[in-house]
Design a protein around this motif. Structure first.
Motif, PDB file in Angstrom:
ATOM      1  N   LEU A  42      11.951  18.526  -0.217  1.00  0.00           N
ATOM      2  CA  LEU A  42      11.544  17.469  -1.133  1.00  0.00           C
ATOM      3  C   LEU A  42      11.598  16.086  -0.482  1.00  0.00           C
ATOM      4  CD1 LEU A  42      10.706  16.783  -4.057  1.00  0.00           C
ATOM      5  CD2 LEU A  42      13.142  16.644  -4.635  1.00  0.00           C
ATOM      6  N   ALA A  43      12.494  15.895   0.482  1.00  0.00           N
ATOM      7  CA  ALA A  43      12.640  14.581   1.120  1.00  0.00           C
ATOM      8  C   ALA A  43      11.552  14.297   2.150  1.00  0.00           C
ATOM      9  CB  ALA A  43      14.015  14.470   1.778  1.00  0.00           C
ATOM     10  N   GLN A  44      10.668  15.256   2.396  1.00  0.00           N
ATOM     11  CA  GLN A  44       9.577  15.061   3.362  1.00  0.00           C
ATOM     12  C   GLN A  44       8.251  14.947   2.631  1.00  0.00           C
ATOM     13  OE1 GLN A  44      10.189  14.579   6.572  1.00  0.00           O
ATOM     14  NE2 GLN A  44      12.387  14.911   6.184  1.00  0.00           N
ATOM     15  N   PRO A  45       7.358  14.119   3.135  1.00  0.00           N
ATOM     16  CA  PRO A  45       7.471  13.173   4.249  1.00  0.00           C
ATOM     17  C   PRO A  45       8.387  12.001   3.887  1.00  0.00           C
ATOM     18  CG  PRO A  45       5.169  13.649   3.725  1.00  0.00           C
ATOM     19  CD  PRO A  45       5.991  14.144   2.578  1.00  0.00           C
ATOM     20  N   GLN A  46       8.868  11.345   4.918  1.00  0.00           N
ATOM     21  CA  GLN A  46       9.740  10.203   4.714  1.00  0.00           C
ATOM     22  C   GLN A  46       8.931   8.990   4.270  1.00  0.00           C
ATOM     23  OE1 GLN A  46      11.811   9.724   8.427  1.00  0.00           O
ATOM     24  NE2 GLN A  46      13.297  11.341   7.961  1.00  0.00           N
ATOM     25  N   GLY A  47       9.620   8.056   3.673  1.00  0.00           N
ATOM     26  CA  GLY A  47       8.976   6.840   3.209  1.00  0.00           C
ATOM     27  C   GLY A  47       8.442   6.978   1.794  1.00  0.00           C
ATOM     28  N   LYS A  48       7.889   5.885   1.288  1.00  0.00           N
ATOM     29  CA  LYS A  48       7.355   5.861  -0.076  1.00  0.00           C
ATOM     30  C   LYS A  48       5.885   6.242  -0.061  1.00  0.00           C
ATOM     31  CE  LYS A  48      10.664   2.580  -2.006  1.00  0.00           C
ATOM     32  NZ  LYS A  48      11.520   2.340  -0.834  1.00  0.00           N
ATOM     33  N   LEU A  49       5.526   7.239  -0.860  1.00  0.00           N
ATOM     34  CA  LEU A  49       4.182   7.783  -0.904  1.00  0.00           C
ATOM     35  C   LEU A  49       3.426   7.201  -2.095  1.00  0.00           C
ATOM     36  CD1 LEU A  49       5.069  11.556  -0.330  1.00  0.00           C
ATOM     37  CD2 LEU A  49       4.646   9.789   1.400  1.00  0.00           C
ATOM     38  N   PHE A  50       2.230   6.688  -1.848  1.00  0.00           N
ATOM     39  CA  PHE A  50       1.335   6.199  -2.895  1.00  0.00           C
ATOM     40  C   PHE A  50       2.097   5.270  -3.845  1.00  0.00           C
ATOM     41  CE2 PHE A  50      -1.722   6.792  -6.486  1.00  0.00           C
ATOM     42  CZ  PHE A  50      -2.855   6.367  -5.817  1.00  0.00           C
ATOM     43  N   ASP A  51       2.153   5.568  -5.145  1.00  0.00           N
ATOM     44  CA  ASP A  51       2.777   4.657  -6.113  1.00  0.00           C
ATOM     45  C   ASP A  51       4.297   4.712  -6.110  1.00  0.00           C
ATOM     46  OD1 ASP A  51       0.425   3.578  -6.889  1.00  0.00           O
ATOM     47  OD2 ASP A  51       0.278   4.621  -8.809  1.00  0.00           O
ATOM     48  N   GLU A  52       4.890   5.520  -5.233  1.00  0.00           N
ATOM     49  CA  GLU A  52       6.345   5.449  -5.080  1.00  0.00           C
ATOM     50  C   GLU A  52       6.778   4.053  -4.654  1.00  0.00           C
ATOM     51  OE1 GLU A  52       7.823   9.955  -3.935  1.00  0.00           O
ATOM     52  OE2 GLU A  52       7.537   8.495  -2.321  1.00  0.00           O
ATOM     53  N   THR A  53       5.912   3.336  -3.975  1.00  0.00           N
ATOM     54  CA  THR A  53       6.260   1.981  -3.546  1.00  0.00           C
ATOM     55  C   THR A  53       6.561   1.077  -4.731  1.00  0.00           C
ATOM     56  OG1 THR A  53       5.577   0.165  -2.106  1.00  0.00           O
ATOM     57  CG2 THR A  53       3.881   1.122  -3.527  1.00  0.00           C
ATOM     58  N   TYR A  54       6.026   1.415  -5.908  1.00  0.00           N
ATOM     59  CA  TYR A  54       6.346   0.672  -7.133  1.00  0.00           C
ATOM     60  C   TYR A  54       7.506   1.310  -7.895  1.00  0.00           C
ATOM     61  CZ  TYR A  54       1.595  -1.037  -6.235  1.00  0.00           C
ATOM     62  OH  TYR A  54       0.474  -1.556  -5.654  1.00  0.00           O
ATOM     63  N   TYR A  55       7.379   2.612  -8.178  1.00  0.00           N
ATOM     64  CA  TYR A  55       8.282   3.222  -9.152  1.00  0.00           C
ATOM     65  C   TYR A  55       9.666   3.486  -8.584  1.00  0.00           C
ATOM     66  CZ  TYR A  55       3.888   3.729 -11.609  1.00  0.00           C
ATOM     67  OH  TYR A  55       2.682   3.463 -12.209  1.00  0.00           O
ATOM     68  N   ALA A  56       9.778   3.788  -7.289  1.00  0.00           N
ATOM     69  CA  ALA A  56      11.111   3.943  -6.711  1.00  0.00           C
ATOM     70  C   ALA A  56      11.858   2.610  -6.739  1.00  0.00           C
ATOM     71  CB  ALA A  56      10.999   4.476  -5.281  1.00  0.00           C
ATOM     72  N   LYS A  57      11.148   1.532  -6.435  1.00  0.00           N
ATOM     73  CA  LYS A  57      11.781   0.214  -6.481  1.00  0.00           C
ATOM     74  C   LYS A  57      12.099  -0.186  -7.917  1.00  0.00           C
ATOM     75  CE  LYS A  57       9.292  -1.333  -2.344  1.00  0.00           C
ATOM     76  NZ  LYS A  57       8.235  -2.243  -1.833  1.00  0.00           N
ATOM     77  N   ASP A  58      11.182   0.100  -8.820  1.00  0.00           N
ATOM     78  CA  ASP A  58      11.440  -0.242 -10.230  1.00  0.00           C
ATOM     79  C   ASP A  58      12.664   0.501 -10.759  1.00  0.00           C
ATOM     80  OD1 ASP A  58       9.253  -1.909 -10.248  1.00  0.00           O
ATOM     81  OD2 ASP A  58       7.920  -0.469 -11.225  1.00  0.00           O
ATOM     82  N   GLY A  59      12.784   1.773 -10.371  1.00  0.00           N
ATOM     83  CA  GLY A  59      13.942   2.540 -10.810  1.00  0.00           C
ATOM     84  C   GLY A  59      15.238   1.927 -10.316  1.00  0.00           C
ATOM     85  N   TRP A  60      15.235   1.485  -9.055  1.00  0.00           N
ATOM     86  CA  TRP A  60      16.451   0.879  -8.514  1.00  0.00           C
ATOM     87  C   TRP A  60      16.747  -0.455  -9.205  1.00  0.00           C
ATOM     88  CZ3 TRP A  60      20.451   2.664  -6.240  1.00  0.00           C
ATOM     89  CH2 TRP A  60      21.356   1.810  -5.606  1.00  0.00           C
TER      90      TRP A  60
END
Length: 509
Positions: A42-60
């Motif tokens: 699940l941790a692959q690929p590394q980094g933020k994929l597509f809209d993860e750049t928004y939602y991972a940061k928003d979650g934090w």
């Protein structure tokens, strides 16, 4: 008189078989398959994929500030989706860790210190796995067959579109889960209501009364769906219609003289109560914004020189925020290479490229790692024929189940045609996520019709139908296996990658 009572009893009888240990073993196997596929690597690929750049940061930001936060500017972030899905992403980050905004400081998880990608993708994988569980049990309840229930769950588990959404930190898998769960709760409410009517008739009492806990739970789940994405509101009229339709049907089967009139008279208040539950859940999802002072537009009235009363002022500011966000959604026309139109979605006309890498050599020579939001082709290209077959069977059999399936598909698909035609709004194929389970139900309903009920006279027809349905399932499994590397981002030699681009430039990034 006895014959009439027997007819009434059969009309009020539920569809689903009684629960059995073996059905749960079968369900567990399907869910295990889904879980392994969703959590492995699940941790692959590394980094933020597509809209993860928004939602991972928003979650934090929600986890640390109570609101979505722009850490680079040290200011509240302007977001256009409700918070609940991002709160769920934040739970995984809380449990398994996160990287700070520059990606150079590892923030340890409270339960297990894991790769940060695992943290922000964890909740999506859980939601995807749980949705497969719900799919099995809902299909079993609707079709009265553990085999068909497991077939529905397996088709959902082996769909590439569902798998990709279960392995990235986006909101759509949560939206799908809540819509499906709300539908399942309404199904249970329907069955329980018919059983209560049957018991009331047997006891010679009047119309049954009491609190409809499963319906209220459905309202709670629907509130969660709206608190994840506003597009859940497309389903609100259909949910209300299903409640009224099923209630009127129960009354008609019980011999009530004016079933629809009685349904409107007795159920309107209950539906209004469900509306209050939905609103309460939605406002609760904004509690971080309401109970802090840092949110975007949190003090818009005061900042613009207007009076801001306690509580009322906060709600007025929230309404203003919603007006601005709705304007953004209604006029979103910025072009995107992965955008598509509703008439393309079920044909896999333009899937979203979630991730693409080809390190070490020029394009065309290097191995390719790609994650493409692509449904398993054989399954998805079955959807339109299945919808046609479900429509025909529903009319021919006068069966309530096709109507419910088709209404749910229409609610989540047809409104986007308006936005495409009238506003030319930019949209993506992942907008189909909440209707995917119901498309699978349409396929399984047709498969069940192919197999048919047991027939001691014509056993060959049932055998042929079972073989055909089994062959279809095997082909879907093989198709999924062939495309699996494109669903999880494993490297493929360029030639092998190109061989999987069946629709050529339509699937190319």
């Amino acid at each position: 008189m006895r014959a009439a009572a027997e007819v009434t009893r059969r009309r009020l009888a539920r569809f689903e078989p009684r629960g059995s240990v073996s059905s749960w073993y079968a369900t567990g196997f399907v869910v295990l398959v889904a879980a392994v596929l969703r959590f492995s690597g699940l941790a692959q690929p590394q980094g933020k994929l597509f809209d993860e750049t928004y939602y991972a940061k928003d979650g934090w930001g929600l986890l640390t500030k109570g609101v979505e936060w722009n850490y680079r500017d040290n200011a509240p972030a302007y977001v256009v989706h409700p918070p609940l899905g991002k709160w769920l992403i934040a739970l995984g980050e809380w449990a398994f860790g996160y990287y700070d905004v520059d990606g150079n400081q590892h923030l340890t998880g409270h339960l297990i210190d894991a790769a940060p990608e695992f943290g922000w993708r964890f909740s999506a994988a859980v939601a995807g796995t749980v949705s497969v569980l719900l799919m099995v049990r809902i299909a079993r309840r609707m079709f009265g067959s553990t085999v068909l229930g497991c077939a529905a769950g397996l088709l959902l588990a082996l769909d590439g579109f569902h798998l990709v959404l279960s392995r990235v930190a986006m909101l759509d898998i949560f939206l799908m889960l809540f819509v499906l769960a709300a539908f399942g709760a309404l199904l249970i409410d329907r069955d329980q209501r018919r059983r209560v009517w049957l018991e009331a008739l047997a006891a010679g009492t009047g119309a049954p009364t009491g609190v409809r806990w499963w319906r209220l739970f459905a309202a709670f789940l629907f509130g969660c769906a709206v608190s994840t994405k506003w597009s859940a509101l497309f389903f609100l009229p259909v949910f209300a219609l299903l409640v009224l339709w099923w209630e009127a049907g129960a009354r008609r089967s019980a011999g009530v003289r004016h079933p629809w009139q009685e349904t409107f008279r007795q159920e309107t208040g209950a539906l209004v109560l469900c509306g209050f539950v939905i609103v309460a859940v939605y406002l609760t999802s904004w509690s971080g914004w309401l109970l802090t002072d840092d949110g975007y537009f949190r003090h818009w009235r005061a900042d613009s020189g207007q009076s801001e009363l306690p509580v009322i002022g906060a709600l007025q500011n929230l309404i203003h925020y919603h007006q601005q966000a709705f304007g953004f959604h209604s006029t979103l026309q910025d072009k995107h290479p992965s955008q598509s139109w509703p008439w393309q979605w079920l044909l896999l006309g333009k899937p979203v490229t979630v991730h693409l890498a080809y390190p070490g050599a020029p394009w065309g020579q290097a191995p390719v790692s790609e994650i493409i939001l692509l449904g398993t082709p054989l399954l998805w290209w079955s959807f339109l024929p299945a919808l046609a077959g479900t429509t025909w069977l529903g009319i021919a059999r006068r069966d309530w189940r096709p109507g419910a399936i088709l209404l749910m598909v229409a609610a989540g698909w047809l409104p986007w045609f308006y936005y495409a035609a009238d506003a030319h709004r930019v949209m993506f194929n992942f907008y189909t996520a909440p209707i995917l389970p119901f498309l699978v139900l349409a396929v399984v309903y047709v498969l069940g019709a192919m197999i048919g009920p047991p027939d001691p006279v014509d056993t060959d027809r049932r055998l042929v139908g079972a073989v055909a349905a089994g062959a279809y399932m095997v082909l879907v499994v093989l198709c999924f296996a062939y495309f699996h590397k494109l669903f999880v981002g494993d490297f493929l030699p360029y030639a092998d990658w190109a061989n999987r681009m069946w629709l050529g430039d339509r699937w190319h990034p």
